[in-house]
Design a protein around this motif. Sequence first.
Motif, PDB file in Angstrom:
ATOM      1  N   GLU A 167       0.819  -1.210   0.000  1.00  0.00           N
ATOM      2  CA  GLU A 167       0.000   0.000   0.000  1.00  0.00           C
ATOM      3  C   GLU A 167       0.852   1.259   0.000  1.00  0.00           C
ATOM      4  O   GLU A 167       0.338   2.360  -0.016  1.00  0.00           O
ATOM      5  N   SER A 197      -0.948  -6.603   2.925  1.00  0.00           N
ATOM      6  CA  SER A 197      -1.908  -7.030   1.910  1.00  0.00           C
ATOM      7  C   SER A 197      -1.226  -8.070   1.038  1.00  0.00           C
ATOM      8  O   SER A 197      -0.047  -7.928   0.714  1.00  0.00           O
ATOM      9  N   GLN A 199      -2.000  -8.584  -1.958  1.00  0.00           N
ATOM     10  CA  GLN A 199      -2.443  -8.254  -3.314  1.00  0.00           C
ATOM     11  C   GLN A 199      -1.401  -8.479  -4.415  1.00  0.00           C
ATOM     12  O   GLN A 199      -1.695  -9.079  -5.444  1.00  0.00           O
ATOM     13  N   ARG A 220      -1.203  -4.322  10.283  1.00  0.00           N
ATOM     14  CA  ARG A 220      -0.944  -2.893  10.072  1.00  0.00           C
ATOM     15  C   ARG A 220      -0.606  -2.245  11.400  1.00  0.00           C
ATOM     16  O   ARG A 220      -1.337  -2.396  12.374  1.00  0.00           O
ATOM     17  N   GLU A 222      -0.689   0.829  12.077  1.00  0.00           N
ATOM     18  CA  GLU A 222      -1.226   2.190  12.203  1.00  0.00           C
ATOM     19  C   GLU A 222      -1.672   2.364  13.651  1.00  0.00           C
ATOM     20  O   GLU A 222      -2.351   1.529  14.219  1.00  0.00           O
ATOM     21  N   HIS A 229     -10.247  -0.480  13.716  1.00  0.00           N
ATOM     22  CA  HIS A 229      -8.895  -0.853  13.288  1.00  0.00           C
ATOM     23  C   HIS A 229      -8.272  -1.849  14.254  1.00  0.00           C
ATOM     24  O   HIS A 229      -8.283  -1.619  15.462  1.00  0.00           O
ATOM     25  N   ALA A 230      -7.706  -2.903  13.701  1.00  0.00           N
ATOM     26  CA  ALA A 230      -6.920  -3.829  14.508  1.00  0.00           C
ATOM     27  C   ALA A 230      -5.541  -3.925  13.871  1.00  0.00           C
ATOM     28  O   ALA A 230      -5.382  -3.698  12.672  1.00  0.00           O
ATOM     29  N   PHE A 233      -5.578  -8.367  11.504  1.00  0.00           N
ATOM     30  CA  PHE A 233      -6.954  -8.656  11.098  1.00  0.00           C
ATOM     31  C   PHE A 233      -6.908  -9.616   9.912  1.00  0.00           C
ATOM     32  O   PHE A 233      -5.846  -9.880   9.366  1.00  0.00           O
ATOM     33  N   GLU A 237      -8.952 -11.371  -0.136  1.00  0.00           N
ATOM     34  CA  GLU A 237      -8.500 -10.619  -1.309  1.00  0.00           C
ATOM     35  C   GLU A 237      -8.660 -11.429  -2.601  1.00  0.00           C
ATOM     36  O   GLU A 237      -7.770 -12.198  -2.958  1.00  0.00           O
ATOM     37  N   TYR A 353      -0.963   1.334  -7.984  1.00  0.00           N
ATOM     38  CA  TYR A 353      -1.290   0.251  -8.919  1.00  0.00           C
ATOM     39  C   TYR A 353      -2.689   0.367  -9.520  1.00  0.00           C
ATOM     40  O   TYR A 353      -3.111  -0.475 -10.296  1.00  0.00           O
ATOM     41  N   GLU A 375     -16.065   1.942   5.555  1.00  0.00           N
ATOM     42  CA  GLU A 375     -15.422   1.113   4.526  1.00  0.00           C
ATOM     43  C   GLU A 375     -15.325  -0.365   4.931  1.00  0.00           C
ATOM     44  O   GLU A 375     -14.732  -0.716   5.935  1.00  0.00           O
ATOM     45  N   LEU A 376     -15.890  -1.197   4.072  1.00  0.00           N
ATOM     46  CA  LEU A 376     -15.814  -2.648   4.269  1.00  0.00           C
ATOM     47  C   LEU A 376     -14.856  -3.263   3.252  1.00  0.00           C
ATOM     48  O   LEU A 376     -14.129  -4.203   3.547  1.00  0.00           O
ATOM     49  N   ARG A 382      -6.587  -2.978 -11.897  1.00  0.00           N
ATOM     50  CA  ARG A 382      -5.143  -2.726 -11.786  1.00  0.00           C
ATOM     51  C   ARG A 382      -4.621  -2.117 -13.075  1.00  0.00           C
ATOM     52  O   ARG A 382      -5.105  -2.445 -14.171  1.00  0.00           O
ATOM     53  N   PHE A 420      -9.954  -6.820  -4.932  1.00  0.00           N
ATOM     54  CA  PHE A 420     -10.233  -5.980  -3.756  1.00  0.00           C
ATOM     55  C   PHE A 420      -9.827  -6.683  -2.481  1.00  0.00           C
ATOM     56  O   PHE A 420      -9.482  -7.877  -2.491  1.00  0.00           O
ATOM     57  N   GLY A 421      -9.857  -5.938  -1.398  1.00  0.00           N
ATOM     58  CA  GLY A 421      -9.647  -6.495  -0.065  1.00  0.00           C
ATOM     59  C   GLY A 421     -10.888  -6.226   0.766  1.00  0.00           C
ATOM     60  O   GLY A 421     -11.410  -5.108   0.763  1.00  0.00           O
ATOM     61  N   GLY A 423     -12.266  -6.488   4.651  1.00  0.00           N
ATOM     62  CA  GLY A 423     -11.868  -6.702   6.047  1.00  0.00           C
ATOM     63  C   GLY A 423     -12.858  -7.635   6.722  1.00  0.00           C
ATOM     64  O   GLY A 423     -14.017  -7.297   6.900  1.00  0.00           O
TER      65      GLY A 423
HETATM   66  O1  4AD Z   1      -8.470  -0.611   1.543  1.00  0.00           O
HETATM   67  P1  4AD Z   1      -7.308  -1.485   1.940  1.00  0.00           P
HETATM   68  O2  4AD Z   1      -6.144  -0.834   2.598  1.00  0.00           O
HETATM   69  O3  4AD Z   1      -6.911  -2.238   0.609  1.00  0.00           O
HETATM   70  C1  4AD Z   1      -5.806  -2.995   0.373  1.00  0.00           C
HETATM   71  O4  4AD Z   1      -5.021  -3.365   1.221  1.00  0.00           O
HETATM   72  C2  4AD Z   1      -5.738  -3.533  -1.017  1.00  0.00           C
HETATM   73  N1  4AD Z   1      -4.353  -3.902  -1.304  1.00  0.00           N
HETATM   74  C3  4AD Z   1      -6.663  -4.711  -1.097  1.00  0.00           C
HETATM   75  C4  4AD Z   1      -6.724  -5.296  -2.481  1.00  0.00           C
HETATM   76  O5  4AD Z   1      -7.093  -4.602  -3.409  1.00  0.00           O
HETATM   77  N2  4AD Z   1      -6.395  -6.548  -2.623  1.00  0.00           N
HETATM   78  O6  4AD Z   1      -7.839  -2.638   2.895  1.00  0.00           O
HETATM   79  C5  4AD Z   1      -8.894  -3.470   2.496  1.00  0.00           C
HETATM   80  C6  4AD Z   1      -9.874  -3.636   3.622  1.00  0.00           C
HETATM   81  C7  4AD Z   1     -10.513  -2.334   4.114  1.00  0.00           C
HETATM   82  O7  4AD Z   1     -11.597  -1.965   3.290  1.00  0.00           O
HETATM   83  C8  4AD Z   1     -10.946  -2.702   5.505  1.00  0.00           C
HETATM   84  O8  4AD Z   1     -12.195  -3.387   5.487  1.00  0.00           O
HETATM   85  C9  4AD Z   1      -9.879  -3.686   5.936  1.00  0.00           C
HETATM   86  O9  4AD Z   1      -9.239  -4.159   4.779  1.00  0.00           O
HETATM   87  N3  4AD Z   1      -8.890  -3.054   6.810  1.00  0.00           N
HETATM   88  C10 4AD Z   1      -8.834  -3.217   8.135  1.00  0.00           C
HETATM   89  N4  4AD Z   1      -9.606  -3.926   8.971  1.00  0.00           N
HETATM   90  C11 4AD Z   1      -9.292  -3.894  10.268  1.00  0.00           C
HETATM   91  N5  4AD Z   1      -8.253  -3.227  10.791  1.00  0.00           N
HETATM   92  C12 4AD Z   1      -7.441  -2.500   9.992  1.00  0.00           C
HETATM   93  N6  4AD Z   1      -6.390  -1.849  10.499  1.00  0.00           N
HETATM   94  C13 4AD Z   1      -7.728  -2.476   8.592  1.00  0.00           C
HETATM   95  N7  4AD Z   1      -7.146  -1.882   7.533  1.00  0.00           N
HETATM   96  C14 4AD Z   1      -7.870  -2.258   6.454  1.00  0.00           C
END
Ligand code: 4AD
Length: 452
Positions: A167, A197, A199, A220, A222, A229-230, A233, A237, A353, A375-376, A382, A420-421, A423
């Motif tokens: 990311e 990820s 991805q 993550r 963060e 946020h966890a 998690f 994908e 990407y 956001e889910l 790509r 997509f991803g 959560g």
């Molecule tokens: O939107 P994100 O950051 O997307 C990606 O990582 C892409 N590379 C995914 C892809 O296209 N293959 O994360 C995807 C989802 C988010 O919409 C959210 O639901 C979940 O992952 N997510 C978390 N869930 C819990 N705790 C966190 N810290 C999360 N960060 C993201």
Amino acid sequence: MQRTLIIDALGAQEPCPRITLCGWIRTRRDARDFSFVEINDGSCLTNMQCIVDAGTPAHGALGDCGTGAAIAVAGELVASPGKGQQWEVRAAEITVFGLADPETFPLQKKRHSDEFLRTIAHLRPRTNKYGAAFRIRSEAGAAIHEFFRGRRFAWVHTPVLTGADCEGAGEMFHVTSLKPGVTNTDFFDRPCHLTVSGQLEAEALALGLGRVYTFGPTFRAENSNTPRHAAEFWMVEPEMAFADLEDLMELGESLTRHVAEHVLARCEADLKLFDSFVDKGLLERLKNIAATPFARISYTEAIDILQKSGRAFTFPAVFGTDLQTEHERHLAEEHCKKPVIVYDYPKEIKAFYMRQNDDGKTVAAMDILVPRIGELVGGSQREERLSVLESRIRELGQRAEDYWWYLDLRRFGSVPHAGFGLGFERLLMLLTGITNIRDVIPFPRTPGTLEF
Ligand code: 4AD
Ligand code: MG
């Protein structure tokens, strides 16, 4: 041990002269001539009521076992004369496996707060609420696999230890084999971290296997102490070759609706618990999710809606800035009153990407926003054009060489593809009405929390 699960005993078609149930005592009431003992074995929400006649060897074996003790009850399964349950067990034999001292056992028969239960995460699976949450978690996971198998996606396994920063977010846990203070060469001879990820690797697999998905732990660092946020998690994908943004939106919507439908069909009793005690209206909302198409709006329309909403947001909604949770929730909860897919985001706020649209401003990205959570799902088509991707990487101040294998995917047999991803914990929050991510994963990892 010949043991029947309580869920199967409760579903019996006829009485049974001898069954053995094992479980933990939830309640015990003593009358003059007998004791009522309700046990739960985790197979379902409902307890089995057992009648233990006073003066019998079984009653002697039961002793003063109370709430929390682990026992086996062997006896006759009979129609229950009492209200509330169809079957009960007349105990002939009781074995005690483990006592639970009522003075110190923390789970007494009263309602405990979620905050307290987090401090005893090792014991909370024995409560109604967390038993139900983790059974729903299991069913939702099964539904995800079922969905992808039905569409001939291959389940692939991408690495947890990685050198790539998918990311570009920089919020990663770094991994080392060196003891603190030692400055030898590290294990991989280059920086290593826990994946944020799967991805990039999933793309490589999709460009061979066609349709793939990963479903595994994601990390993550963060430092955002939010209920959504966890640090660890689970992310689902999917990645599809020969697919565009439209296909991706259809996939994300269908997956979400399939899982809602599956748990509605398979977890009725557990969902009712949440509908009654956690989130009134949950069942209605899930039925709507399963039955109604999601809304779709472009990012530009979304900004317009937010600006005209008359709402005083903490962060104003301006074109070119990321949607905040308050914006996402307004769009899903109040404007659309159902899940909404927002697509075509400005390229500046999205990852390198994502495929650039012809307008020169936006990328073919999409997020699925849901009521109460925001956001889910986040994903995109790509960028499959080598030169466009290379220039974007350089534009962002990165070195194309560092992405050599990822760029190879565009050098050799490149195709339009999308993924997509999702959560998984956020999906579970949607499915249960639980409002804190710490309560949908058995042992949550959040800043400062690593006890269990
Ligand atoms: O939107 P994100 O950051 O997307 C990606 O990582 C892409 N590379 C995914 C892809 O296209 N293959 O994360 C995807 C989802 C988010 O919409 C959210 O639901 C979940 O992952 N997510 C978390 N869930 C819990 N705790 C966190 N810290 C999360 N960060 C993201
Ligand atoms: Mg995102």
